[in-house]
Design an enzyme around this catalytic site. Structure first.
Site, PDB file in Angstrom:
ATOM      1  N   ASP A  19      -9.324  35.698  51.568  1.00  0.00           N
ATOM      2  CA  ASP A  19      -9.997  34.456  51.955  1.00  0.00           C
ATOM      3  C   ASP A  19     -10.341  34.456  53.443  1.00  0.00           C
ATOM      4  O   ASP A  19      -9.484  34.680  54.286  1.00  0.00           O
ATOM      5  CB  ASP A  19      -9.086  33.263  51.635  1.00  0.00           C
ATOM      6  CG  ASP A  19      -9.846  31.948  51.581  1.00  0.00           C
ATOM      7  OD1 ASP A  19     -10.667  31.697  52.478  1.00  0.00           O
ATOM      8  OD2 ASP A  19      -9.618  31.178  50.631  1.00  0.00           O
ATOM      9  N   CYS A  59     -15.046  27.366  50.604  1.00  0.00           N
ATOM     10  CA  CYS A  59     -14.473  28.143  49.502  1.00  0.00           C
ATOM     11  C   CYS A  59     -15.063  27.807  48.132  1.00  0.00           C
ATOM     12  O   CYS A  59     -15.496  28.704  47.403  1.00  0.00           O
ATOM     13  CB  CYS A  59     -12.957  27.933  49.459  1.00  0.00           C
ATOM     14  SG  CYS A  59     -12.111  28.278  51.000  1.00  0.00           S
ATOM     15  N   ASP A 314     -14.356  35.424  49.861  1.00  0.00           N
ATOM     16  CA  ASP A 314     -15.230  34.322  49.483  1.00  0.00           C
ATOM     17  C   ASP A 314     -16.253  34.035  50.581  1.00  0.00           C
ATOM     18  O   ASP A 314     -17.413  33.748  50.306  1.00  0.00           O
ATOM     19  CB  ASP A 314     -14.431  33.067  49.110  1.00  0.00           C
ATOM     20  CG  ASP A 314     -13.388  32.668  50.141  1.00  0.00           C
ATOM     21  OD1 ASP A 314     -13.241  33.373  51.162  1.00  0.00           O
ATOM     22  OD2 ASP A 314     -12.699  31.645  49.923  1.00  0.00           O
ATOM     23  N   HIS A 315     -15.828  34.129  51.843  1.00  0.00           N
ATOM     24  CA  HIS A 315     -16.727  33.895  52.984  1.00  0.00           C
ATOM     25  C   HIS A 315     -16.049  34.465  54.212  1.00  0.00           C
ATOM     26  O   HIS A 315     -14.915  34.972  54.141  1.00  0.00           O
ATOM     27  CB  HIS A 315     -17.030  32.407  53.167  1.00  0.00           C
ATOM     28  CG  HIS A 315     -15.800  31.551  53.174  1.00  0.00           C
ATOM     29  ND1 HIS A 315     -14.881  31.584  54.207  1.00  0.00           N
ATOM     30  CD2 HIS A 315     -15.306  30.684  52.260  1.00  0.00           C
ATOM     31  CE1 HIS A 315     -13.889  30.768  53.939  1.00  0.00           C
ATOM     32  NE2 HIS A 315     -14.118  30.215  52.747  1.00  0.00           N
TER      33      HIS A 315
END
Length: 513
Positions: A19, A59, A314-315
């Site tokens: 994450d 997210c 996710d990013h």
């Protein structure tokens, strides 16, 4: 539905997300400080997609794109908490159709479709739900990681009633160190649960599909010893930004607001900024070490020989670049993330260690997994399988640009729309980025003008040239290309069908571009 043991050729699937992990933060990508020996060895055995981009932030919206293969403009789960329409399929459902029982370790940040549950369903009170199709073997939502907390209590940790005071605040006398030991971290707990699962399925000779979703290096920026001091703050690269907040904020009104917002603004003190970066890198080192435990187990038990591994984030994280923190806006640091795919089958041996430098996107991940599992790529998917690159090919018709979107509406807080007098529907932006330029389109409100960066002369994306008459033709070109992109990818559930008098329903599947 076929029996669970009938996965394609007995292939296992390990789908890993980390994450808030920036795409430049890999040793194999040449980062000057970060050390990721285990992700590097995964890359050496597979294919690294060096210019891979997420479609959205934060997210929830980003994971919706990752799991469904759809751009945000189509799945419309635009915020943490925006329901994901139940009619969309996803990676877990596709795996189930192939005979797997997909297991989740961690979280997916999926907001349930309220039309599918009773009004008093507890899932309507959280955005941290489980993606339909997954079996939550070890569910660890960030807001309520009860399994991990119970595990720490069983190990003798005296947790306060307000567990966040223990988890989210530093140890006494420190600024960046957790109050818990490294052996009790959430990363350790999740890895242990995953390895127990793998051992059980291996003993039963049952092909498995496991999605492990690690929280770190997501904030709070705290790391257990020794990771909190693993990197020297004096060695970290300087943030990419203008000399002053005022100079940076002059780029756009929304950026000016973010730069000065207490939650979003980066530290004022240069030493604190360096320490924060070093801590972020230490958090990455911890996750890398435990991914190494997983890879070691797969190797030592022989399971690696039939396990597909897909790893991404996710990013990203702005980390002080452009004077801001977290994941938002339009800068590459938010959307550029790692992607590594390692398929163990002999067919892909020639491409091991390959580095792919074309633009790839999160919408490509579900099509890739589907194709590697011998499943049909869902019609809803906006991306394309990456298997040609694993096969050693270089498709001539591949995309030459990437797209991302960010929705900055805040239905219960009025943080952005209240500052500018915007409606909710005016609080969105879309990005088109290629090798030479980046265009950011807003909703058309006069307080939200467009942005254009000339990446050939401004790779740091510091000067907005959208209002420069010399760039008028380029801005128009990028705006027209964005419109064409949206038209090509607009929702298509029934649009490829035709009812005819002679043949009934005729269906055509157009290739993605």
């Amino acid at each position: 539905m076929p029996a669970p043991a009938s996965g394609p050729k007995g292939l296992n699937v390990l789908f890993v997300t980390v994450d808030q992990w920036r795409g430049d933060c890999l040793g194999s990508a040449g980062h000057p400080v970060v050390k990721t020996p285990n992700l590097d060895r995964l890359a050496a055995g597979g294919v690294s997609f060096r210019r891979h981009f997420a479609q959205a932030a934060p997210c929830g919206p980003s994971r919706a794109s990752l799991y469904t293969g759809m751009y945000l403009m189509n799945h419309r789960s635009v915020l943490n908490g925006t329901p994901l329409d139940a009619r969309h399929t996803n990676v877990a459902k596709v795996a189930r159709e192939q005979g797997y029982e997909p297991a989740l370790f961690g979280y997916t940040d999926t907001s349930i479709d309220p039309r599918t549950v009773a009004p008093d369903d507890p899932r309507l009170r959280t955005y941290e739900g489980v993606l339909p199709g997954f079996d939550p073997v070890s569910s660890l939502p960030e807001g309520n990681p009860a399994e991990w907390l119970d595990w720490m209590r069983a190990a003798g940790v005296d947790l306060p009633d307000d567990w966040r005071r223990f988890v989210d605040q530093p140890a006494a006398g420190t600024k960046w160190r957790t109050q818990y030991d490294a052996k009790l971290s959430q990363t350790v707990f999740l890895t242990d649960r995953l390895l127990d699962f793998v051992a059980d399925r291996t003993a039963a000779s049952t092909p498995w599909f496991a999605h492990v979703s690690y929280l770190r290096p997501h904030p709070p920026f705290l790391a257990p010893a020794p990771y909190d001091t693993m990197f020297d703050p004096a060695s970290v690269p300087a943030p990419v930004r203008a000399a002053t907040r005022a100079e940076e904020g002059a780029q756009h009104p929304l950026l000016e607001l973010m730069i000065n917002h207490p939650i979003i603004a980066s530290p004022d003190d240069p030493q604190e900024q360096r320490e924060l970066q070093a801590t972020y890198y230490g958090m990455m080192a911890e996750v890398d070490e435990h991914i190494g435990r997983v890879l070691d187990t797969l190797d030592q038990t022989g399971v690696a020989a039939n396990t597909l591994v897909v790893l991404t984030s996710d990013h990203g994280e702005t980390l002080g670049d452009h004077w801001i923190m977290h994941k938002l806006g339009w800068f590459d640091q938010t959307f550029h993330v790692p992607l590594i795919v390692r398929d163990p089958r002999d067919r892909f041996d020639a491409s091991r260690g390959r580095v792919v430098d074309v633009f790839t996107e999160h919408v490509d991940v579900l099509p890739t997994i589907a194709e590697l599992l011998d499943a049909e790529v869902p019609l809803q998917c906006d991306g394309r399988p990456l298997t040609p690159w694993l096969d050693g090919d270089s498709p001539a018709d591949w995309r030459t640009e990437v797209h991302s979107e960010f929705d900055f509406r805040d239905p219960d807080g009025q943080m952005f729309e209240g500052a500018f007098g915007l409606t909710l529907e005016e609080c969105s932006l879309a990005v088109l980025r290629d090798d030479h330029g980046k265009y950011v389109h807003f909703s058309g409100h006069p307080k939200m003008p467009p942005i254009f960066f000339d990446l050939d002369i401004d790779p740091g994306q510091r000067v907005n040239r959208a209002g420069d008459p010399a760039y008028a033709s380029k801005v128009l070109d990028y705006a027209q290309r964005m419109l064409a992109w949206r038209m090509r990818h607009t929702e298509r559930t029934l649009t490829g069908m035709k009812l005819t008098g002679h043949a009934g329903v005729v269906e055509a599947r157009a290739p993605r571009t």
